[in-house]
Write a protein that holds these residues in place. Structure first.
Motif, mmCIF file in Angstrom:
data_model
loop_
_atom_site.group_PDB
_atom_site.id
_atom_site.type_symbol
_atom_site.label_atom_id
_atom_site.label_comp_id
_atom_site.label_asym_id
_atom_site.label_seq_id
_atom_site.Cartn_x
_atom_site.Cartn_y
_atom_site.Cartn_z
ATOM 1 N N VAL A 135 -74.021 22.916 -4.443
ATOM 2 C CA VAL A 135 -73.690 24.237 -4.479
ATOM 3 C C VAL A 135 -74.917 25.124 -3.801
ATOM 4 O O VAL A 135 -74.647 25.934 -3.131
ATOM 5 N N ASP A 136 -76.022 24.772 -4.488
ATOM 6 C CA ASP A 136 -77.222 25.547 -4.174
ATOM 7 C C ASP A 136 -77.747 25.265 -2.355
ATOM 8 O O ASP A 136 -78.329 26.088 -1.628
ATOM 9 N N ALA A 137 -77.436 24.074 -1.952
ATOM 10 C CA ALA A 137 -78.008 23.424 -0.734
ATOM 11 C C ALA A 137 -77.024 24.104 0.504
ATOM 12 O O ALA A 137 -77.475 24.311 1.413
ATOM 13 N N LEU A 138 -75.569 24.302 0.136
ATOM 14 C CA LEU A 138 -74.727 24.828 1.250
ATOM 15 C C LEU A 138 -74.996 26.401 1.247
ATOM 16 O O LEU A 138 -75.072 26.978 0.300
ATOM 17 N N GLN A 139 -75.220 26.478 2.453
ATOM 18 C CA GLN A 139 -75.432 28.026 2.715
ATOM 19 C C GLN A 139 -74.324 28.939 3.108
ATOM 20 O O GLN A 139 -74.040 30.138 3.167
ATOM 21 N N SER A 140 -72.881 28.121 3.090
ATOM 22 C CA SER A 140 -71.765 28.760 3.268
ATOM 23 C C SER A 140 -70.745 28.750 2.313
ATOM 24 O O SER A 140 -71.297 28.128 1.031
ATOM 25 N N ASP A 141 -69.630 29.294 2.321
ATOM 26 C CA ASP A 141 -68.585 29.180 1.253
ATOM 27 C C ASP A 141 -68.187 27.614 1.292
ATOM 28 O O ASP A 141 -68.626 27.001 2.168
ATOM 29 N N MET A 142 -67.664 27.244 0.189
ATOM 30 C CA MET A 142 -67.420 25.558 0.186
ATOM 31 C C MET A 142 -65.990 25.097 -0.492
ATOM 32 O O MET A 142 -65.566 25.805 -1.166
ATOM 33 N N ILE A 143 -65.607 23.991 -0.310
ATOM 34 C CA ILE A 143 -64.431 23.454 -0.513
ATOM 35 C C ILE A 143 -64.803 22.291 -1.802
ATOM 36 O O ILE A 143 -65.950 21.475 -1.407
ATOM 37 N N VAL A 144 -64.445 22.358 -2.911
ATOM 38 C CA VAL A 144 -64.643 21.371 -4.095
ATOM 39 C C VAL A 144 -63.217 20.712 -4.168
ATOM 40 O O VAL A 144 -62.133 21.266 -4.277
ATOM 41 N N LYS A 145 -63.238 19.268 -3.966
ATOM 42 C CA LYS A 145 -62.149 18.385 -4.194
ATOM 43 C C LYS A 145 -62.474 16.995 -4.662
ATOM 44 O O LYS A 145 -63.485 16.608 -4.571
ATOM 45 N N PRO A 146 -61.235 16.526 -5.280
ATOM 46 C CA PRO A 146 -61.427 15.433 -5.753
ATOM 47 C C PRO A 146 -61.748 14.106 -4.642
ATOM 48 O O PRO A 146 -60.979 14.178 -3.618
ATOM 49 N N ALA A 147 -62.595 13.133 -5.008
ATOM 50 C CA ALA A 147 -62.969 12.098 -3.837
ATOM 51 C C ALA A 147 -61.734 11.091 -3.710
ATOM 52 O O ALA A 147 -61.138 10.474 -2.688
ATOM 53 N N ASP A 148 -60.618 11.184 -4.779
ATOM 54 C CA ASP A 148 -59.674 10.236 -4.970
ATOM 55 C C ASP A 148 -58.457 10.820 -5.310
ATOM 56 O O ASP A 148 -57.973 10.614 -6.646
ATOM 57 N N ASN A 149 -57.521 11.669 -4.571
ATOM 58 C CA ASN A 149 -56.306 12.270 -4.909
ATOM 59 C C ASN A 149 -55.794 12.720 -3.621
ATOM 60 O O ASN A 149 -56.431 12.740 -2.684
ATOM 61 N N ALA A 150 -54.482 13.362 -3.830
ATOM 62 C CA ALA A 150 -54.016 13.932 -2.698
ATOM 63 C C ALA A 150 -53.143 14.816 -3.074
ATOM 64 O O ALA A 150 -53.053 15.288 -4.271
ATOM 65 N N GLY A 151 -52.449 15.548 -1.997
ATOM 66 C CA GLY A 151 -51.362 16.569 -2.430
ATOM 67 C C GLY A 151 -51.955 18.005 -2.867
ATOM 68 O O GLY A 151 -51.321 18.911 -3.624
ATOM 69 N N SER A 152 -53.382 18.268 -2.430
ATOM 70 C CA SER A 152 -53.867 19.341 -2.740
ATOM 71 C C SER A 152 -54.425 19.622 -4.225
ATOM 72 O O SER A 152 -54.878 20.632 -4.708
ATOM 73 N N ARG A 153 -54.260 18.514 -5.018
ATOM 74 C CA ARG A 153 -54.713 18.551 -6.469
ATOM 75 C C ARG A 153 -56.090 18.715 -6.485
ATOM 76 O O ARG A 153 -56.812 17.857 -5.883
ATOM 77 N N GLY A 154 -56.624 19.561 -7.240
ATOM 78 C CA GLY A 154 -57.928 19.751 -7.714
ATOM 79 C C GLY A 154 -58.810 20.386 -6.500
ATOM 80 O O GLY A 154 -60.087 20.394 -6.602
ATOM 81 N N VAL A 155 -58.156 20.898 -5.390
ATOM 82 C CA VAL A 155 -58.814 21.324 -4.366
ATOM 83 C C VAL A 155 -59.007 22.930 -4.502
ATOM 84 O O VAL A 155 -58.098 23.726 -4.774
ATOM 85 N N VAL A 156 -60.442 23.371 -4.433
ATOM 86 C CA VAL A 156 -60.845 24.906 -4.682
ATOM 87 C C VAL A 156 -61.666 25.197 -3.839
ATOM 88 O O VAL A 156 -62.595 24.539 -3.469
ATOM 89 N N LEU A 157 -61.640 26.500 -3.655
ATOM 90 C CA LEU A 157 -62.613 27.304 -2.701
ATOM 91 C C LEU A 157 -63.675 27.972 -3.365
ATOM 92 O O LEU A 157 -63.203 28.497 -4.448
ATOM 93 N N ILE A 158 -64.730 27.772 -3.331
ATOM 94 C CA ILE A 158 -65.842 28.668 -3.954
ATOM 95 C C ILE A 158 -66.556 29.312 -2.836
ATOM 96 O O ILE A 158 -67.057 29.162 -1.650
ATOM 97 N N ARG A 159 -66.716 30.671 -3.033
ATOM 98 C CA ARG A 159 -67.347 31.613 -2.153
ATOM 99 C C ARG A 159 -68.736 32.162 -2.586
ATOM 100 O O ARG A 159 -68.881 32.324 -3.850
ATOM 101 N N LYS A 160 -69.530 32.176 -1.767
ATOM 102 C CA LYS A 160 -70.920 32.727 -2.206
ATOM 103 C C LYS A 160 -70.978 34.002 -1.845
ATOM 104 O O LYS A 160 -70.274 34.603 -0.831
#
Length: 405
Positions: A135-160
């Motif tokens: 989170v600290d390293a990325l200079q932009s807004d970011m997407i957080v998501k599960p490495a192993d799932n589908a169907g938009s489950r657990g996908v969230v946007l974090i804005r800086k």
């Protein structure tokens, strides 16, 4: 003696493949953890087993000795099918090692990076410390998501914060926990947020040669969850851009070394050009390949995928160029009091299908993942624009009422 086909998954999205296999004369062995899965009505052998339980599925395959083991529209079973086929000594259309790259986002990102396929900046996260560092390293807004799932489950946007470039630590930690809770393997991805429209690409690979059948435009919910609420095809983007989309898709399919089978690739159209969001070595879900592709092109991708799995010759020739679209009914949080579809809506021009997933008394969870949608409308038209407008007009006449708190 009839040949046998083991199909991993018996949900409604798998039914078209099951029917095609039966038409071809195969004895059908169906595997699904849900004893009430609708596809089981078509099974010759019903196995209530998780499609993710590789060892148990292999055990059952050794008992029933299928000639072919496939799945249709689900990610996890792609790994299981590859694993079982390898253990049974069958020629793999996708090696098990490569199936990991097609179904687990961290493996996928690494493989695409190695093959120099355009992707966003990303971090693979195993714990809170790694998450905070990313989170600290990325200079932009970011997407957080599960490495192993589908169907938009657990996908969230974090804005800086635009002024400070920082995030709220408590909010970001809650996002991490939410995404992790939706990851089967506990691994989370943090990626730069790619601004731009998104499309999916429906393809078929035969002996390592990939044919793009069509490109599908997408409609998603606003941030932070990005749940898909609509699809329309053929794409309305400029021809030159579509050629770039096709090229990056073929690069991605080649990177995961798919030899034979369908693929569904999601691409973001950024200011720096198309970049891969995700790639799946299976048919597209959300009724894209089972409904929209045949309506818009006349190509039966479901049937072709089954034929290809049996070693047969496929026909990917477009029969026509029409518009097809699907709109999903979003939900609000609460108990549904009533869902009603006026009778005349079924007679609207171009409306092909209206299906409700929920009924009065069911609990709705808002619209945080694909599982939260309440139903869908499919429509056709002379082009994608008309089809989408027709589906939207029908959707707007469907009313959903909720019980008061």
């Amino acid at each position: 003696m009839a040949k046998k086909m083991m199909i991993l998954g018996a949900s409604a999205l798998q039914v078209p493949a099951i029917k095609k296999a039966k038409e071809m004369g195969y004895e059908i062995i169906l595997v699904d953890y849900d004893p009430e899965a609708v596809g089981f009505a078509l099974a010759d052998v019903k196995l209530v087993v998780s499609t993710l339980d590789q060892e148990e599925v292999l055990k059952q395959a050794r008992i029933y000795q299928p000639d072919v083991v496939i799945t249709s529209t689900s990610d996890g079973p792609v790994r299981t099918a590859a694993y079982v086929n390898e253990k049974l000594g069958k020629q793999p259309d996708l090696a098990y090692e490569d199936s990991l790259c097609a179904t687990i986002k961290s493996y996928m990102r690494e493989r695409l990076r190695e093959c120099k396929v355009p992707i966003p900046q990303y971090y693979v996260i195993h714990n809170e410390a790694e998450f905070q560092n990313a989170v600290d390293a990325l200079q932009s807004d970011m997407i957080v998501k599960p490495a192993d799932n589908a169907g938009s489950r657990g996908v969230v946007l974090i804005r800086k914060d635009a002024a400070t470039g920082k995030t709220n630590p408590e909010d970001t930690l809650a996002v991490y926990e939410y995404s992790k809770s939706n990851s089967r393997n506990g691994v989370v991805m943090v990626e730069e947020f790619m601004e731009g429209e998104e499309v999916s690409v429906e393809s078929m690979t035969v002996n390592g040669d990939t044919t793009v059948v069509t490109i599908t435009d997408k409609m998603t919910t606003p941030p932070p969850y990005f749940v898909e609420l609509g699809h329309a095809e053929p794409s309305r983007h400029p021809v030159k851009l579509q050629e770039q989309i096709k090229e990056i898709t073929k690069q991605a399919v080649a990177a995961i070394r798919l030899q034979n089978g369908p693929s569904h690739t999601e691409v973001k159209l950024t200011k720096d050009g198309p970049k891969i969001v995700e790639l799946a070595a299976r048919l597209g879900g959300d009724f894209i390949t089972s409904k929209l592709v045949p309506l818009s092109t006349g190509v039966d991708m479901v049937g072709n995928s089954v034929v290809l799995a049996t070693g047969g010759k496929v026909d990917l020739t477009k029969k026509w160029n029409k518009g097809a679209a699907i709109r999903f009914i979003p939900g609000k949080s609460g108990i549904i009091k009533q869902i009603s579809v006026p009778k005349e809506v079924y007679e609207f021009p171009g409306v092909e299908e209206i299906v409700l997933y929920k009924k009065a008394g069911d609990h709705a969870n808002g619209t945080k993942s694909s599982n939260d949608r309440l139903g869908h409308v499919i429509a056709t038209g002379k082009d994608a624009k008309e089809a989408f407008e027709r589906a939207t007009q029908a959707l707007e006449r469907i009313s959903v009422n909720y019980e008061e708190n």
